[in-house]
Design an enzyme around this catalytic site. Structure first.
Site, PDB file in Angstrom:
ATOM      1  N   LYS A  86     -14.993   2.788   0.335  1.00 54.06           N
ATOM      2  CA  LYS A  86     -14.747   2.055  -0.359  1.00 54.06           C
ATOM      3  C   LYS A  86     -13.785   1.265   0.273  1.00 54.06           C
ATOM      4  O   LYS A  86     -13.426   1.437   1.297  1.00 54.06           O
ATOM      5  CB  LYS A  86     -13.689   3.490  -1.635  1.00 54.06           C
ATOM      6  CG  LYS A  86     -12.689   2.528  -2.330  1.00 54.06           C
ATOM      7  CD  LYS A  86     -11.660   4.043  -2.633  1.00 54.06           C
ATOM      8  CE  LYS A  86     -11.304   3.129  -3.831  1.00 54.06           C
ATOM      9  NZ  LYS A  86     -10.650   4.743  -4.916  1.00 54.06           N
ATOM     10  N   SER A 161     -10.722   4.921  -9.923  1.00 54.04           N
ATOM     11  CA  SER A 161     -11.238   3.876  -9.128  1.00 54.04           C
ATOM     12  C   SER A 161     -11.555   3.616  -8.181  1.00 54.04           C
ATOM     13  O   SER A 161     -12.366   2.419  -8.088  1.00 54.04           O
ATOM     14  CB  SER A 161      -9.775   3.330  -8.607  1.00 54.04           C
ATOM     15  OG  SER A 161      -9.056   3.904  -7.494  1.00 54.04           O
ATOM     16  N   SER A 185      -8.748   9.572  -8.855  1.00 58.57           N
ATOM     17  CA  SER A 185      -9.948   8.258  -7.858  1.00 58.57           C
ATOM     18  C   SER A 185     -10.959   8.968  -7.648  1.00 58.57           C
ATOM     19  O   SER A 185     -12.238   7.712  -7.884  1.00 58.57           O
ATOM     20  CB  SER A 185      -9.056   7.230  -7.659  1.00 58.57           C
ATOM     21  OG  SER A 185      -8.696   6.498  -8.271  1.00 58.57           O
TER      22      SER A 185
HETATM   23  N1  GLN Z   1      -6.053   6.025 -12.529  1.00 57.15           N
HETATM   24  C1  GLN Z   1      -4.761   6.501 -11.688  1.00 57.15           C
HETATM   25  C2  GLN Z   1      -4.475   5.326 -11.154  1.00 57.15           C
HETATM   26  O1  GLN Z   1      -4.460   4.313 -11.665  1.00 57.15           O
HETATM   27  C3  GLN Z   1      -5.795   7.181 -10.458  1.00 57.15           C
HETATM   28  C4  GLN Z   1      -6.124   6.393  -9.129  1.00 57.15           C
HETATM   29  C5  GLN Z   1      -6.173   6.781  -7.772  1.00 57.15           C
HETATM   30  O2  GLN Z   1      -6.500   7.679  -7.815  1.00 57.15           O
HETATM   31  N2  GLN Z   1      -6.723   6.041  -7.058  1.00 57.15           N
HETATM   32  O3  GLN Z   1      -3.228   5.294 -10.392  1.00 57.15           O
END
Ligand code: GLN
Length: 490
Positions: A86, A161, A185
């Site tokens: 990532k 994400s 994410s």
């Molecule tokens: N959707 C969550 C956020 O926007 C999780 C994101 C994540 O785990 N990086 O914070």
């Protein structure tokens, strides 16, 4: 040659463990596999946009690993296997953009600990994958470089994400990937793309070299096509790191040993607040089927109520925005950022001009992150959120005294179309309802692909006791083997 061609058509989707077996048997070279993987990326990534950058030296690196294999020199356990990372995790000498304009030209000056551990085992980092800007989001629609698509249906979001990572693994553009999971994410996109995603116990994997979003709760986690591949990667990347003083000693646990020990006699709690209200009926049906498959393997179930889950999303967004506000303060275009003519600006207007380069979601979080912990408001928001965190932790700990692990769907709804939720931040926040609990309570949780319903993937989540990641993997492995899912259509 044509014989070989069909071997690849059938086997580009092999697991990490099978890949290693084929290399060891001399049926395959790293160079062949890397070349085919690059061909595959060239073929499908124009449709999926899982990658933000590709390692141009991958074939050369594969050749040198093949040379070591041929000369019977020491070769690392991964034997040239292609893994993607990532783009918020540092890989030395490569762009690490966090899918933000702010870091468009940022070249990582060092390797994240997870990356150096993978490189030491002769992994080939095949490329960097797309994400929501700074890992804030659920769909990859907040990437400054355009969204990734779901390989099961390109009109649908891949989750996020770490959407690029999950799409790449699902679409056979690499064997495995590393994502980051602050509130789901790794698990959410794994569920939406029909692959495995693990958020380990907090501290099990070093965060050194992960660009921080909300460091008190986030972890790097593997995304793979099989549960045993996740166990294999965990063996490589878990453990203490002098660069990250939140890491814990896992006594060199071998997560792959006894992975097939099953769930006979295990007690599993069904989280009431994550399995009824607001859950799509197909997701509910899949969850019930997973429960009955587990019962068939000798596990028993009871419903467990965790009423603090109702406040978990609110607490999560307050805590994470607060940490994001301070973590992202360094992007001021002085220490990090791009360049523009500073003539005629005083300091504040310079900064605000620089910050216009953040996308809408990051901007929203920074504004929120400045407000909620500020004097006069902290008691109302931040401190309350911390109380929710500790009460939720107490409830989960209590539940895990009665049962060995907890079960719920990873995401309460099926994958959705692009644009469906982008204008409604609260609706997007709420999709995290089933995943943030593991982060807020520092527990391990895994998403396993379980069903394809109307062409769309559904994943099942298991949440375990701290440092019992191994038990979770054993249960996930057992569940994985109760289903046979179709091949990815792309
Ligand atoms: N959707 C969550 C956020 O926007 C999780 C994101 C994540 O785990 N990086 O914070």
């Amino acid at each position: 040659m044509s014989g070989h061609q069909s071997w690849f058509d059938l086997n580009l989707g092999i697991s990490a463990l099978k890949y290693i077996g084929e290399i060891k048997n001399g049926n395959l070279t790293a160079e062949e596999f890397i070349s085919k993987t690059i061909e595959r990326i060239q073929k499908v990534d124009s449709k999926l946009h899982a990658y933000l950058s590709i390692n141009e030296q991958a074939v050369e690196q594969a050749k040198s690993i093949d040379k070591k294999i041929k000369a019977k020199e020491n070769v690392g356990a991964c034997m040239g296997m292609p893994i993607s990372i990532k783009d918020n995790i540092c890989v030395k000498g490569t762009k690490t953009t966090c899918a933000s304009k702010m870091l468009e030209d940022f070249i990582a000056p060092y390797d994240a600990t997870v990356v150096s551990k993978l490189k030491a085992e002769d992994t080939i980092i095949i490329g960097k994958t797309n994400l929501d800007e700074f890992a804030m989001g659920f769909t990859t629609e907040f990437s400054a470089y355009g969204p990734s698509k779901n390989p099961w249906n390109t009109e649908y979001v891949p989750g996020g994400s770490s959407g690029g990572s999950a799409a790449a693994v699902s679409a056979l553009e690499c064997i495995a990937s590393l994502g980051s999971d602050t509130g789901g994410s790794v698990r959410n996109p794994a569920s939406f793309c029909s692959v495995v995603g693990l958020k380990p116990t907090y501290g099990l994997i070093s965060r050194y070299g992960l660009i921080s979003y909300s460091n008190s709760i986030e972890q790097i986690g593997p995304i793979t096509r099989t549960v045993e591949d996740t166990a294999f990667l965990l063996n490589i990347i878990a453990g203490m790191d002098p660069h990250d003083n939140t890491t814990i000693d896992n006594q060199n646990e071998n997560y792959l040993n006894d992975i097939d020990s099953g769930v006979e006699g295990k007690k599993i709690g069904i989280i009431k607040e994550m399995t009824h209200e607001g859950v799509d009926k197909q997701v509910s049906a899949a969850t019930n089927k997973a429960i009955s498959n587990f019962e068939g393997l000798g596990a028993t179930f009871e419903e467990i109520s965790l009423d603090m889950v109702a406040y978990s999303v609110a607490a999560y967004y307050i805590i994470t925005a607060t940490e994001a506000g301070s973590n992202l303060a360094r992007y001021d275009n002085l220490r990090y950022g791009y360049d523009f003519d500073s003539e005629g600006y005083e300091f504040n207007s310079y900064l605000s001009k620089a910050r216009k380069n953040f996308g809408p979601e990051v901007t929203r979080r920074m504004i929120l992150g400045g407000f909620v912990p500020s004097a006069g408001h902290a008691g109302k928001y931040f401190l309350k959120a911390m109380k929710v965190k500790s009460k939720l932790t107490a409830q989960v700990n209590e539940a895990l005294k009665k049962v060995d692990m907890l079960i719920a769907p990873t995401v309460p709804i099926l994958p959705f179309r692009f644009g469906e939720k982008i204008d409604d931040p609260v609706a997007l926040f709420l999709v995290d309802i089933n995943t943030v609990t593991a982060n807020l309570t520092e527990k391990p949780a895994i998403s396993i692909q379980f069903e394809i319903s109307g062409g769309l993937p559904i994943g099942i989540q298991l949440l375990g006791k701290s440092m019992q990641d191994k038990m979770l993997l054993q249960a996930a492995y057992a569940l994985q083997n109760t289903v046979k899912l179709p091949e990815v259509p792309i």
